[in-house]
Design an enzyme around this catalytic site. Structure first.
Site, PDB file in Angstrom:
ATOM      1  N   CYS A 138      19.643  -2.079 102.421  1.00  0.00           N
ATOM      2  CA  CYS A 138      19.043  -1.089 103.322  1.00  0.00           C
ATOM      3  C   CYS A 138      18.655   0.172 102.538  1.00  0.00           C
ATOM      4  O   CYS A 138      17.727   0.145 101.739  1.00  0.00           O
ATOM      5  CB  CYS A 138      20.006  -0.783 104.471  1.00  0.00           C
ATOM      6  SG  CYS A 138      19.335   0.214 105.818  1.00  0.00           S
TER       7      CYS A 138
ATOM      8  N   ASP B 263      14.339  -8.624 111.847  1.00  0.00           N
ATOM      9  CA  ASP B 263      14.648  -7.369 111.156  1.00  0.00           C
ATOM     10  C   ASP B 263      13.612  -6.324 111.544  1.00  0.00           C
ATOM     11  O   ASP B 263      12.451  -6.388 111.128  1.00  0.00           O
ATOM     12  CB  ASP B 263      14.644  -7.595 109.639  1.00  0.00           C
ATOM     13  CG  ASP B 263      15.174  -6.400 108.864  1.00  0.00           C
ATOM     14  OD1 ASP B 263      15.165  -5.272 109.401  1.00  0.00           O
ATOM     15  OD2 ASP B 263      15.607  -6.592 107.712  1.00  0.00           O
TER      16      ASP B 263
ATOM     17  N   HIS C 140      19.099  -7.582 110.902  1.00  0.00           N
ATOM     18  CA  HIS C 140      19.271  -6.549 109.876  1.00  0.00           C
ATOM     19  C   HIS C 140      20.746  -6.134 109.802  1.00  0.00           C
ATOM     20  O   HIS C 140      21.372  -5.871 110.818  1.00  0.00           O
ATOM     21  CB  HIS C 140      18.405  -5.334 110.239  1.00  0.00           C
ATOM     22  CG  HIS C 140      18.450  -4.247 109.214  1.00  0.00           C
ATOM     23  ND1 HIS C 140      17.495  -4.122 108.216  1.00  0.00           N
ATOM     24  CD2 HIS C 140      19.317  -3.235 109.022  1.00  0.00           C
ATOM     25  CE1 HIS C 140      17.779  -3.074 107.475  1.00  0.00           C
ATOM     26  NE2 HIS C 140      18.890  -2.523 107.939  1.00  0.00           N
TER      27      HIS C 140
END
Length: 246
Positions: free
Chosen positions: A135, A181, A213
């Site tokens: 991320c 995601d 995600h």
């Protein structure tokens, strides 16, 4: 301005399941940044730079992932570029967007001195560096893969990427992706692949169905599909790095 492919962290980046386990690493200051250090069972000249998500490298889930990488023969270094102000330490009413906006530049500014300190302490003639970013940590990896600092990189459910990151990519890259995601959706994933194909990059995709995600760090291990995807992501990253550190 280059088109965005992976956007800023969203609401699901701030949720997930806390895992259980006993971390075995320790924290040490490197270049002015508190750093989680996990050592391999035997001396090694292979180093993984672990660029964490918004939960930071000192969150137990991330510590356990770093320990797993270390058990596979790597020195693992996770800089806390949030300087203690990562999600596990936030009050419930924290303004998340303001925090994200205010956290990026200090992390970017602190990173070069940290990297210099890492090279000063661990750099030897045969040292090989790899980098993995989750991320928030993704753009650091793409930069390292573009300037020759690492022999290979890996991303899991990335954020903060645009087309220019892939247009500058020079080193091997693995992308560990969720089928669903919001930050790095299907169209963006395919556009990133198109760029890498056109540039004849060395790359590999893992795409896991049934997860979202954040799966590679904060999945629910009680759900078989989620646990398998998380574990397979980590195994795939190690296998990818092994290819380039022999």
């Amino acid at each position: 301005m280059s088109p965005t492919l992976a956007s800023a962290p969203g609401s699901c980046c701030f949720s997930g399941v806390k895992h259980t386990g006993t971390p075995v690493g320790h924290v040490e200051d490197l270049g002015g940044i508190p750093t989680y250090i996990s050592d391999p069972p035997a001396p090694s000249q292979k180093v993984i730079l672990f660029l964490a998500d918004v939960w930071g490298p000192l969150f137990v889930n991330n510590k356990l992932i770093q320990d797993y990488f270390a058990s596979c023969g790597y020195i693992v270094l996770g800089p806390d570029y949030f300087f203690g102000d990562s999600v596990p330490n936030h009050l419930p009413d924290r303004d998340r967007q303001a925090w994200i906006d205010n956290s990026r530049q200090p992390a970017i500014d602190a990173f070069p001195a940290w990297l210099d300190a890492v090279k000063g302490k661990y750099g030897r003639e045969n040292t090989k560096y790899c980098a993995v970013g989750y991320c928030f940590g993704a753009p650091f990896v793409l930069d390292l893969c573009s300037d020759g600092s690492v022999v290979a990189g890996a991303l899991a459910h990335p954020a903060f990427l645009d087309e220019s990151h892939f247009e500058k990519l020079d080193g091997p890259l693995l992308l560990s992706c969720a089928e669903e995601d919001h930050t790095f959706p299907l169209a963006s994933r395919r556009r990133a692949e198109d760029i890498m194909v056109a540039r004849k990059c060395t790359y590999h995709f893992q795409v896991f169905s049934g997860v979202k995600h954040g799966f590679a760090v904060r999945c629910d291990p009680a759900i078989d599909m989620q646990r398998w995807a998380k574990e397979e992501s980590a195994k795939g990253i190690v296998s990818w790095f092994d290819r380039f550190t022999v």
